[in-house]
Write a protein that holds these residues in place. Structure first.
Motif, PDB file in Angstrom:
ATOM      1  N   GLU A 162       0.912  -1.192   0.041  1.00 21.88           N
ATOM      2  CA  GLU A 162      -0.136   0.181  -0.022  1.00 21.88           C
ATOM      3  C   GLU A 162       0.860   1.213   0.089  1.00 21.88           C
ATOM      4  O   GLU A 162       0.600   1.939  -0.613  1.00 21.88           O
ATOM      5  N   TRP A 207       2.115   1.807  -3.359  1.00 18.06           N
ATOM      6  CA  TRP A 207       1.298   2.117  -4.405  1.00 18.06           C
ATOM      7  C   TRP A 207       0.826   3.581  -4.112  1.00 18.06           C
ATOM      8  O   TRP A 207       0.798   4.348  -4.989  1.00 18.06           O
ATOM      9  N   LEU A 224      -5.567 -10.267  -3.907  1.00 17.02           N
ATOM     10  CA  LEU A 224      -4.262  -9.362  -3.626  1.00 17.02           C
ATOM     11  C   LEU A 224      -3.690 -10.173  -2.536  1.00 17.02           C
ATOM     12  O   LEU A 224      -4.400 -10.665  -1.364  1.00 17.02           O
ATOM     13  N   GLU A 225      -2.391 -10.536  -2.473  1.00 19.08           N
ATOM     14  CA  GLU A 225      -1.930 -11.252  -1.492  1.00 19.08           C
ATOM     15  C   GLU A 225      -0.429 -10.627  -1.241  1.00 19.08           C
ATOM     16  O   GLU A 225       0.175 -10.141  -2.169  1.00 19.08           O
ATOM     17  N   TYR A 226      -0.056 -10.407   0.005  1.00 18.85           N
ATOM     18  CA  TYR A 226       1.291  -9.873   0.305  1.00 18.85           C
ATOM     19  C   TYR A 226       2.392 -10.727   0.468  1.00 18.85           C
ATOM     20  O   TYR A 226       3.596 -10.544   0.380  1.00 18.85           O
ATOM     21  N   GLU A 231      -1.414 -16.854   3.774  1.00 22.09           N
ATOM     22  CA  GLU A 231      -1.822 -15.816   3.430  1.00 22.09           C
ATOM     23  C   GLU A 231      -3.575 -15.630   3.615  1.00 22.09           C
ATOM     24  O   GLU A 231      -4.207 -16.765   3.180  1.00 22.09           O
ATOM     25  N   ILE A 232      -3.938 -14.655   3.829  1.00 22.78           N
ATOM     26  CA  ILE A 232      -5.351 -14.351   3.786  1.00 22.78           C
ATOM     27  C   ILE A 232      -5.499 -13.166   2.684  1.00 22.78           C
ATOM     28  O   ILE A 232      -4.764 -12.503   2.611  1.00 22.78           O
ATOM     29  N   ILE A 273      -5.638  -3.666   9.777  1.00 24.39           N
ATOM     30  CA  ILE A 273      -3.990  -3.841   9.626  1.00 24.39           C
ATOM     31  C   ILE A 273      -3.612  -4.196   8.198  1.00 24.39           C
ATOM     32  O   ILE A 273      -2.504  -3.904   7.873  1.00 24.39           O
ATOM     33  N   ARG A 274      -4.594  -5.027   7.545  1.00 26.15           N
ATOM     34  CA  ARG A 274      -4.055  -5.557   6.308  1.00 26.15           C
ATOM     35  C   ARG A 274      -4.232  -4.642   5.173  1.00 26.15           C
ATOM     36  O   ARG A 274      -3.440  -4.594   4.266  1.00 26.15           O
ATOM     37  N   ALA A 275      -4.955  -3.626   5.279  1.00 26.98           N
ATOM     38  CA  ALA A 275      -5.226  -2.621   4.287  1.00 26.98           C
ATOM     39  C   ALA A 275      -6.128  -1.448   4.396  1.00 26.98           C
ATOM     40  O   ALA A 275      -7.137  -1.715   5.599  1.00 26.98           O
ATOM     41  N   SER A 276      -6.024  -0.275   4.075  1.00 29.04           N
ATOM     42  CA  SER A 276      -7.178   0.753   4.164  1.00 29.04           C
ATOM     43  C   SER A 276      -8.067   0.461   3.383  1.00 29.04           C
ATOM     44  O   SER A 276      -8.001  -0.220   2.188  1.00 29.04           O
ATOM     45  N   SER A 295      -9.444   2.612   1.209  1.00 28.93           N
ATOM     46  CA  SER A 295      -9.234   3.383  -0.256  1.00 28.93           C
ATOM     47  C   SER A 295      -8.378   2.267  -1.057  1.00 28.93           C
ATOM     48  O   SER A 295      -8.522   2.168  -2.131  1.00 28.93           O
ATOM     49  N   TYR A 296      -7.293   1.670  -0.469  1.00 25.25           N
ATOM     50  CA  TYR A 296      -6.560   0.800  -1.152  1.00 25.25           C
ATOM     51  C   TYR A 296      -7.261  -0.584  -1.410  1.00 25.25           C
ATOM     52  O   TYR A 296      -7.193  -1.011  -2.487  1.00 25.25           O
ATOM     53  N   HIS A 312      -9.564   0.241  -4.365  1.00 28.62           N
ATOM     54  CA  HIS A 312      -8.781   0.375  -5.606  1.00 28.62           C
ATOM     55  C   HIS A 312      -8.537  -1.202  -6.203  1.00 28.62           C
ATOM     56  O   HIS A 312      -8.491  -1.413  -7.286  1.00 28.62           O
ATOM     57  N   THR A 313      -7.830  -1.843  -5.249  1.00 24.49           N
ATOM     58  CA  THR A 313      -7.056  -3.110  -5.647  1.00 24.49           C
ATOM     59  C   THR A 313      -8.447  -4.104  -5.859  1.00 24.49           C
ATOM     60  O   THR A 313      -7.904  -5.061  -7.009  1.00 24.49           O
ATOM     61  N   GLY A 328      -1.337 -10.320  -8.303  1.00 26.93           N
ATOM     62  CA  GLY A 328      -0.870  -9.966  -6.682  1.00 26.93           C
ATOM     63  C   GLY A 328       0.498 -10.082  -6.406  1.00 26.93           C
ATOM     64  O   GLY A 328       1.012  -9.181  -5.736  1.00 26.93           O
TER      65      GLY A 328
END
Lengths: 756, 297
Positions: free
Chosen positions: A745, A748, B179-181, B186-187, B252-255, B257-258, B261-262, B294
């Motif tokens: 993020e 990005w 999408l995976e980090y 992973e979740i 914790i995993r993403a906002s 807005s992100y 978008h993703t 991803g």
């Protein structure tokens, strides 16, 4: 090089670990053993108003409930700023308030829940810049009373180091170009696979403690200090250790469990959950803010550098008082700069205390510096690798502390890593190569070992050294066999037992093989000497002419008349036994010319190690997800004694560095509590993520350091990877990375910032 | 605590009627208990040894997956990979090899996590679940099953015995991307599944689209009218609709807005992958690895 074949290094502890027959601390089970649970603060900053254990003690099956009132009133730690249990106030969420021993873990937990623990919330110091404001609440109201010998403290500044060489301000004023940058790194964790366990058992006035420690002698000293015991009545045994990465350095819960076992009058075992492993131990990798100002001359050389560094120290001093000094050395870097100024402060916060995690402070500070260095190269229109070649230290050069380097291999590391990764090749548009250099000292220090050969010619190495998984202790039989003309399999190890073996610092500072290897070889010399004497008398020759080879002794030049070492050993029982002892004595530190206020002793890098990491990274610009495709790591760690073990350290360090670069991050809420104390959301790299890692060594023989010309190795590979990834991402995004980790993020958002 | 080892479906249904919670792989129940989130239920009935509950059979032109069919089986079963590839994409991404070997489709479905990797594929494939109790059996579509995070419309005495996959239209295929980090354990940060139906000329007839981890339950995207459009245009439309209709949270995993978008990016890529498969392109399972979605390969 060794005459014994170490090219197929087989770890003596390997089969135990692979088959599951190995015992870890949590596997220890003793007759009548009780189970421990802790009551934690659960709040980052508060004054205790009620702590009543009566109801907990009344629960059937509860054997003991302890608070600070039940143990000696002793403040300990490197500035003596803490107690075993919270006293009057709690300063971070994972602080131990009380401990329970009960018949089983469920009963112990019920007793913990039955303790009446009430408090008034206090302001939370949760931001290292806000903590320096004049009106900021103090984490330690009594800081002025702490015993801070040699350590500069001031209110929330727990330890400060100021380094000065030359005149940085004047040189910056004269510089052709001045570049500034600010870089922010989040906290992270060591995250060893084994959550720690501690078992304590008293016999009379002596206690034996089995514990998941990287530093059993330090653990012993902590028990002795806090429970007021002499060292010879505290025996620390470390069963197999399931990893540490620094997180199991220091003294943690050994005294709590020993005190519980004494009060409960039976053995007690503590086994942490993963959540506890994240929240409680004082060994977190600290968050950091690094501000760098570098002055350049038009020819691309560096005229001056200033650094201002703030470290999130957490609530208490563990072993971290030297961190500001070490961070400053890494923010200044392995460069030729004659004018430097660094002001580096560790700042108390109401968070988990920071402590040594693999190469403490270096990955973050190196990431900041090396990101900055690519910006410098761009500013003077130079290729970033050429810029590093020009400014990086080399044999005979003087570094940022005025230390003049003997033979070192940094420049060759740059060559090897960049050639191997294909630096300069044409790449697809979503790929780039980033390069970074790093350094890290070796830590020569006290360390002891015994070696004995028994009457059948089989040997035992009794060492104070701790095996934390690196294979350093497992390498010792090769060193001993090499001296005695025997095979590594001829030796068993007795280790990780403070009552059996002489002192060693522990598995910390990459020092195990460096120091204990010297001690063990010295012990072997004494046995070799006795064997030669015995053989000489049997062969009617001079002892100096006896060769020990292939398990036999013979006169030099007459290999056909050889006596088995087993026969010599049998005879030795009647003529003076085969017992050797060795103790490492550290050489003096290299000289420096830098001035240090708050000197923590790391301006000088003994046996300095150097590295260059070059990484090829692919970026998904639609999502910011980065993937490391390949890593080329070149290291000068002196002579490589154990190639398989050393390569393993580099591979592991690189993979840990990728995690720190991209995914590993401990996040805090606005109350100073960890948001992600679990492995699902604290994202370590997995094997599926591991790229090919190419490892190369520049073997510069380094005298008076480790065995056979070696330097240390275990931490250095964890220094430069995140920095190299940052520089690859900087190229792909078109902006330098300013926050670590460089999460998808964040990347990005940087892409969006460039686009808008 | 009671633990019943059911050797037949009847035994299991009796135990569930008496209040027991079913357990098969235990990858949700045990992990939640060990993580301190939800203690293990007082009464458990193990259904992993019930004969026949772990088989994949044909059913009304489609497939019937017994409730204890594992993710590992789904990810590699030839008929699932061929006709229901989006579901195989999802199962192939769950956890680790160990998780996939013991984790079951029935458990995944009844756990009702909005981040479940099989959820969005099941929605676009039109799947239903078979719910059995001592009173009888009924079939409920997955859209009607999931009502809130961790909550289903099944009653407490009902046990999921199968997941039903209906026959799919001609010239159609599905895909699931997330999408995976990282690439294991992973979740889903976000995910999207589509089923794309093509006409004889390679244009799009219809796109079904469902989204992972952007709403309280798996979210079916509505009003996605792409009939007659090109694949690229359909992917654009999917991207836009997904980002528009998602209602993600920040954590914790993403906002938010992100995620918003993703999830659009994932939707567009899922359409491209499913359309490619429908057109006969060989795109291996899971799409995340085949396309590097991803986490670029």
């Amino acid at each position: 090089m060794l005459s014994v074949d170490i090219s197929k290094f087989l770890r003596a502890d390997g089969p135990d670990k692979v088959t599951g027959s190995g015992r870890y601390s949590a596997d220890i089970s003793l007759t009548g053993m009780a189970h421990a649970k802790f009551l934690y603060a659960g709040v980052a900053s508060a004054r205790i108003t009620t702590l009543d254990t009566a109801a907990a003690k009344a629960i059937p099956g509860v054997f003991a409930v302890l608070t600070q009132a039940d143990v000696p009133d002793i403040r300990f730690g490197s500035v003596a700023d803490r107690y075993l249990f919270a006293k009057d106030v709690v300063r971070f969420e994972g602080e131990v308030v009380a401990a329970v021993a009960a018949v089983d873990a469920d009963t112990a937990q019920r007793a913990v829940d039955a303790i009446v623990f009430e408090y008034d919330a206090l302001p939370v110091v949760n931001d290292i810049e806000a903590a320096l404001e004049p009106d900021a609440p103090l984490v330690h109201e009594d800081w002025e009373s702490y015993s801070a010998r040699r350590i500069v403290m001031d209110r929330n500044i727990a330890s400060q180091t100021i380094l000065t060489l030359g005149d940085a301000d004047a040189a910056l004023a004269d510089a052709d170009l001045v570049i500034e940058g600010r870089y922010i790194a989040d906290a992270s964790h060591a995250a060893p696979i084994e959550p720690r366990g501690v078992v304590a058992q008293w016999e009379g006035d002596k206690v034996t403690i089995w514990t998941s420690s990287q530093v059993p002698f330090q653990a012993r000293d902590g028990v002795c200090e806090t429970l007021e015991l002499p060292t010879n009545r505290v025996r620390i045994i470390v069963p197999h250790l399931g990893g540490g990465f620094g997180g199991k350095c220091g003294f943690h819960y050994e005294a709590h469990i020993a005190a519980l076992a004494r009060a409960a009058r039976r053995p007690v075992r503590l086994v942490f959950s993963r959540r506890e492993e994240f929240l409680a131990p004082d060994r977190r990798r600290e968050g950091m803010i690094v501000e760098l100002t570098t002055g350049l001359r038009s020819d691309g050389t560096i005229a001056a550098r200033k650094a201002r560094i703030l470290l999130d120290y957490g609530a208490y001093s563990s072993d971290a008082t030297f961190f500001p000094h070490m961070a400053a050395m890494h923010a200044l870097g392995p460069y030729k700069i004659d004018n430097v100024y660094a002001e580096s402060s560790a700042v108390y916060t109401n968070r988990q205390p920071s402590g040594s995690v693999r190469a403490p402070t270096a990955p973050q500070a190196c990431w900041a510096l090396e990101t900055h260095t690519d910006e410098l190269a761009a500013a003077v229109g130079m290729d970033p690798v050429a810029f590093r070649r020009l400014n990086g230290v080399d044999t005979g050069a003087s570094g940022v502390s005025g230390q003049v380097f003997d033979a070192i291999g940094l420049q060759e590391c740059i060559t090897l890593a960049t050639e191997d990764v294909g630096y300069g090749d044409v790449l697809p548009g979503d790929e780039a190569i980033g390069v970074a250099i790093g350094w890290w000292p070796s830590f020569p220090g006290a360390s002891g070992a015994y070696v004995k050969l028994d009457s059948d010619g089989k040997g035992v190495i009794v060492t104070g050294a701790q095996e934390c998984g690196t294979g350093a202790v497992m390498t010792l039989p090769y060193l001993v066999a090499n001296e005695l003309g025997m095979q590594p399999e001829d030796f068993e190890l007795v280790y990780q037992d403070t009552s059996a073996a002489p002192y060693d610092v522990g598995a910390t500072g990459s020092q195990t093989l460096l120091n204990n290897g010297i001690a063990t070889i010295e012990a072997s010399y004494q046995i070799a000497s006795r064997l030669r004497e015995i053989a000489a008398s049997m062969l009617e020759a001079e002892a100096d002419d006896i060769v020990l080879e292939n398990g036999h002794a013979h006169v030099d030049g007459s290999p056909d008349t050889a006596i088995p070492i087993a026969r010599l050993a049998r005879r030795a029982n009647h003529t003076g036994m085969l017992i050797g002892k060795g103790a490492r004595i550290a050489p003096p530190d290299p000289k420096t010319s830098i001035s240090a206020i708050g000197d923590q002793g790391v301006s000088s890098f003994a046996g300095p190690q150097f590295s260059c990491h070059a990484v090829r990274v692919k970026l998904d610009r639609d999502t910011g997800v980065a993937r490391v495709l390949a890593v080329s790591a070149a290291h000068d760690s002196g002579t490589i004694v154990n190639p398989i073990g050393a390569a393993g350290q580099v591979e592991g360090g690189v993979l840990m560095g990728i995690g720190q670069a991209l995914t590993e991050r401990t996040e805090y809420d606005d109350k100073g509590r960890q948001v992600n104390p679990a492995l699902l959301d604290y994202k370590l790299q997995t094997f599926a993520d591991a790229p090919p890692i190419s490892v190369q060594f520049v073997e510069v023989f380094t005298p008076d350091m480790g065995p056979h010309g070696a330097k240390a190795i275990a931490e250095a590979p964890n220094v430069a990877t995140a920095a190299a990834i940052s520089n690859a991402l900087g190229k792909l995004v078109g902006l330098p990375m300013r926050e670590l980790p460089m999460t998808s993020e964040r990347v990005w958002r940087a892409i969006q910032a460039v686009g808008s | 605590m009671t633990f019943t080892l059911a050797s037949s479906l009847e035994e299991a249904l009796d135990a569930v009627a008496a209040g027991a919670t079913p357990i098969a792989g235990g990858t949700d129940l045990v992990v939640a208990a060990r993580g301190g989130r939800t203690p293990l239920p007082e009464s458990l009935v193990a259904i992993d040894r019930i004969p026949g509950l772990d088989t994949v059979t044909t059913h009304e032109g489609g497939l019937r997956l017994g409730a204890t069919v594992s993710h590992a089986t789904i990810a590699s079963h030839p008929d699932i990979v061929r006709y229901f590839a989006g579901l195989a994409d999802g199962s192939a991404l769950v956890g680790s090899p160990a998780t996939r070997n013991v984790g079951t489709i029935g458990g995944n479905v009844m756990n009702a996590s909005p981040a479940m990797d099989t959820g969005a594929p099941l929605v676009v494939l039109g799947a239903s679940v078979e719910l059995a109790s001592v009173a009888g059996t009924r079939v409920v579509t997955v859209d009607d099953l999931w009502t809130a995070p961790g909550v289903t419309s099944a009653s407490s005495d009902e046990l999921c015995t199968a997941v039903l996959l209906p026959a799919q239209p001609e010239n159609s295929a599905s895909a699931y991307v997330r999408l995976e980090y990282r690439r294991a354990m992973e979740i889903a940060v976000v995910g999207a599944a589509t089923r794309v139906v093509l006409d004889g000329d390679g244009a799009v007839t219809s796109v079904d689209l469902a989204l992972t981890a952007v709403a309280p339950t798996i979210l079916r995207v509505t009003a996605l009218d792409v009939a007659g459009s090109s694949i690229a245009a359909a992917a654009d439309a999917a991207r836009e609709a997904a980002s528009m209709q998602a209602t993600p949270i920040s954590d914790i995993r993403a906002s938010d807005s992100y995620r918003r978008h993703t999830v659009g990016i994932m939707a567009g890529r899922a359409v491209e992958a499913a359309a490619g498969r429908a057109a006969g392109e060989q795109i291996s399972v899971p799409v995340n690895r085949a396309f590097g979605i991803g986490a670029p390969a």
